[in-house]
Design a protein around this motif. Structure first.
Motif, PDB file in Angstrom:
ATOM      1  N   GLU A 365     -34.988  95.744 184.650  1.00 15.99           N
ATOM      2  CA  GLU A 365     -34.931  94.759 183.771  1.00 15.99           C
ATOM      3  C   GLU A 365     -34.525  93.652 183.492  1.00 15.99           C
ATOM      4  OE1 GLU A 365     -38.578  96.437 182.164  1.00 15.99           O
ATOM      5  OE2 GLU A 365     -37.716  94.589 181.944  1.00 15.99           O
ATOM      6  N   MET A 366     -33.317  93.469 185.217  1.00 15.31           N
ATOM      7  CA  MET A 366     -32.928  92.613 185.106  1.00 15.31           C
ATOM      8  C   MET A 366     -33.535  91.724 186.082  1.00 15.31           C
ATOM      9  SD  MET A 366     -29.342  92.875 187.175  1.00 15.31           S
ATOM     10  CE  MET A 366     -29.730  93.119 188.395  1.00 15.31           C
ATOM     11  N   GLN A 367     -33.528  90.040 184.597  1.00 17.71           N
ATOM     12  CA  GLN A 367     -34.048  89.391 185.524  1.00 17.71           C
ATOM     13  C   GLN A 367     -33.704  88.685 187.108  1.00 17.71           C
ATOM     14  OE1 GLN A 367     -32.442  86.677 182.457  1.00 17.71           O
ATOM     15  NE2 GLN A 367     -34.360  87.016 181.252  1.00 17.71           N
ATOM     16  N   VAL A 424     -26.409  91.998 181.032  1.00 18.79           N
ATOM     17  CA  VAL A 424     -26.095  92.632 178.849  1.00 18.79           C
ATOM     18  C   VAL A 424     -26.870  93.795 179.733  1.00 18.79           C
ATOM     19  CG1 VAL A 424     -27.104  93.433 177.053  1.00 18.79           C
ATOM     20  CG2 VAL A 424     -25.868  90.701 177.849  1.00 18.79           C
ATOM     21  N   VAL A 425     -26.444  95.351 179.646  1.00 21.81           N
ATOM     22  CA  VAL A 425     -26.755  96.332 179.618  1.00 21.81           C
ATOM     23  C   VAL A 425     -27.603  97.073 177.761  1.00 21.81           C
ATOM     24  CG1 VAL A 425     -27.043  98.761 180.527  1.00 21.81           C
ATOM     25  CG2 VAL A 425     -25.946  97.215 181.409  1.00 21.81           C
ATOM     26  N   THR A 426     -28.200  97.190 178.111  1.00 19.77           N
ATOM     27  CA  THR A 426     -29.059  98.125 176.338  1.00 19.77           C
ATOM     28  C   THR A 426     -30.134  98.340 176.463  1.00 19.77           C
ATOM     29  OG1 THR A 426     -28.611  97.425 174.258  1.00 19.77           O
ATOM     30  CG2 THR A 426     -30.598  96.153 175.433  1.00 19.77           C
ATOM     31  N   ARG A 443     -30.516  90.849 181.910  1.00 21.11           N
ATOM     32  CA  ARG A 443     -30.741  92.155 181.204  1.00 21.11           C
ATOM     33  C   ARG A 443     -30.879  93.057 182.102  1.00 21.11           C
ATOM     34  NH1 ARG A 443     -35.010  90.321 177.902  1.00 21.11           N
ATOM     35  NH2 ARG A 443     -35.566  89.008 178.731  1.00 21.11           N
ATOM     36  N   ILE A 444     -30.690  94.101 181.638  1.00 23.67           N
ATOM     37  CA  ILE A 444     -31.316  95.547 182.041  1.00 23.67           C
ATOM     38  C   ILE A 444     -31.248  96.517 180.823  1.00 23.67           C
ATOM     39  CG2 ILE A 444     -30.386  97.529 183.392  1.00 23.67           C
ATOM     40  CD1 ILE A 444     -28.597  96.130 184.853  1.00 23.67           C
ATOM     41  N   LEU A 445     -32.262  97.367 181.087  1.00 26.91           N
ATOM     42  CA  LEU A 445     -32.991  97.829 179.763  1.00 26.91           C
ATOM     43  C   LEU A 445     -33.403  98.760 180.302  1.00 26.91           C
ATOM     44  CD1 LEU A 445     -35.735  95.515 178.199  1.00 26.91           C
ATOM     45  CD2 LEU A 445     -33.326  95.323 177.996  1.00 26.91           C
ATOM     46  N   ILE A 446     -32.363  99.784 179.411  1.00 25.19           N
ATOM     47  CA  ILE A 446     -32.565 101.531 180.166  1.00 25.19           C
ATOM     48  C   ILE A 446     -32.989 101.835 178.532  1.00 25.19           C
ATOM     49  CG2 ILE A 446     -30.057 100.696 181.463  1.00 25.19           C
ATOM     50  CD1 ILE A 446     -28.920 102.079 178.893  1.00 25.19           C
TER      51      ILE A 446
END
Length: 467
Positions: A365-367, A424-426, A443-446
């Motif tokens: 999800e990282m931009q 930001v990791v969330t 943003r990195i969405l996990i």
């Protein structure tokens, strides 16, 4: 709407979470020294009432005021809250949650209105007297205006809760609590709604079942145990570690993604939660203060001396019921998805909704990367104290193992991510809130706090950008 509810819930719980240590101190003193405690002591027990009626509401008011208008807001919020404390004979937690931020908002607007009109050299004089005057006025208004409103609200809530308790319907609360937890409203429910009612009940009978409604680790434990047996891929391999972190560490957020992968499992946690509440009621079990985090260790430390059997029985029954329902759901109710597949499906659906064709290969999800080295990364969760602390520890170990230096990793509430954070990791459920909090950060969405594939992708990216 979900985002707005999460923000409001975060604001409520954000006034309580930083002060959990004070709640625990009060709970320990209550459990030890009241008449029915482990070591009854009349002199020491004299602290119980002032702490619940004054210390805890004032801490809540200061914290809420500080969030709105800094230390100046915290001070004026505390002053104003004395009005509702003196004006009532019940603990004014709800009153503090209203008056503290409200008074801070008033002083913030006042400061903004006069900031360009203060003569040079008179700043301290005007700032001190304006805070004192407005604080005094707000305290008086709170005493005559807010106190009756909160007292009436408290009476209505008590009557409603009393109806459910008297008619044996309290287990039905799980129908609302368990789904709300999975949407990351667990702290808001526990500390914003249940804790004020629980503290009032502790003052009356020395313990409260309300502290157990959300904190019970049994329902989540049952789901995770089912995944240990019937899960697939990464979900199955990570479930045993999640069991330990959830049950003993008290970080309930770790089991939420496992339910989000298979929403039918909400049936299991609702049934498990209701069964646990039924057993707690049957044994008249309760805690003397909020158990935070929701670890079995913290729960037993806060347990009222006659409640150990009932608490252990309730947790065990909740876990068993949740497990017995989860197991067939995972085995027979359609194809189970792995954590990786759930992430891929989510990405594909999101792109499809935007009219963009995409494949289902593994993506992060990282931009798009920006130029420059990465110096600060934040792992964000709702309260900034549970899953984010665990996630930041995982990241730090991976960064150290990769030989990367000069990268700071912090954990933070998702609603207040520092401006200097670059990545930001969330969890994906909190992605929108993270974007609002720090729109400039990548943003990195996990979906899996323990074994997200995005961790390794992030390390690869850091190696490229920092070397």
């Amino acid at each position: 709407m979900k985002e707005k509810v999460q923000l409001f819930g975060r604001f409520l719980s954000g006034m309580v979470m930083p002060n959990i240590g004070a709640f625990i101190a009060w709970g320990l003193i209550t459990a030890l020294f009241i008449e029915t405690g482990w070591c009854p002591n009349e002199r020491f027990a004299e602290m119980v009432s002032p702490m619940s009626s004054m210390l805890l509401p004032l801490l809540i008011a200061y914290t809420g005021g500080e969030v709105v208008a800094g230390k100046r807001g915290g001070v004026v919020g505390t002053i104003a809250t004395m009005g509702v404390i003196v004006g009532s004979d019940i603990p004014m937690f709800i009153g503090a949650m209203i008056v503290g931020p409200l008074a801070a908002w008033v002083i913030k607007k006042f400061d903004k209105a006069i900031e360009s009109h203060i003569p040079a050299g008179f700043e301290m004089l005007i700032n001190n007297f304006s805070l004192g005057i407005l604080g005094a006025i707000m305290a008086l208004l709170a005493m005559v205006g807010v106190t009756p409103l909160v007292t009436a609200l408290n009476a209505a809530m008590s009557a409603g809760v009393g109806f459910f308790v008297d008619h044996g319907l309290l287990p039905l609360a799980s129908v609302f609590i368990e789904p709300a937890k999975v949407l990351f409203l667990n702290n808001a429910i526990n500390h914003g709604i249940l804790s004020p009612m629980g503290i009032q009940q502790v003052k009356e009978v020395g313990k409260s079942i309300f502290f157990l409604l959300e904190a019970n680790p049994g329902p989540g434990l049952g789901v995770l145990l089912a995944y240990c047996i019937a899960g697939k891929g990464n979900a199955k391999s990570s479930a045993p570690g999640a069991v330990i972190i959830h049950f003993f560490g008290g970080i309930h957020e770790i089991y939420f993604p496992y339910i989000l992968m298979n929403p039918l499992l909400l049936i299991a946690v609702i049934a498990g939660g209701a069964s646990g509440v039924f057993v707690f009621s049957l044994f008249d079990a309760g805690l003397t203060s909020a158990a935070s985090p929701g670890s079995i260790i913290a729960i037993l430390m806060m347990a009222e001396r006659h409640s150990y059997v009932g608490i252990l029985a309730g947790v065990a029954v909740a876990a068993a019921v949740s497990f017995l329902i989860s197991l067939p759901l995972l085995k027979f109710m359609g194809k189970d998805t792995t954590l990786e597949e759930a992430e891929q499906k989510k990405n594909a659906m999101k792109q499809q909704a935007k009219g963009i064709k995409t494949d289902t290969k593994e993506k992060t999800e990282m931009q798009e990367c920006t130029a420059g080295k990465i110096r600060k990364i934040a792992f964000a969760c709702d309260a900034g104290m549970g899953s984010s602390a665990m996630g930041s520890t995982v990241l730090k170990k991976k960064i150290a193992a990769a030989g990367l230096e000069g990268i700071e990793v912090i954990h933070t509430p998702v609603s207040s991510i520092p401006a200097d954070v670059q990545i930001v990791v969330t969890h994906q459920e909190l992605g929108e809130r993270a974007a609002l909090s720090n729109p400039n950060a990548e943003r990195i969405l996990i979906t899996n706090f323990l074994a997200a594939p995005e961790y390794d992708l992030l390390i690869e990216e850091l190696i490229k950008r920092n070397h």
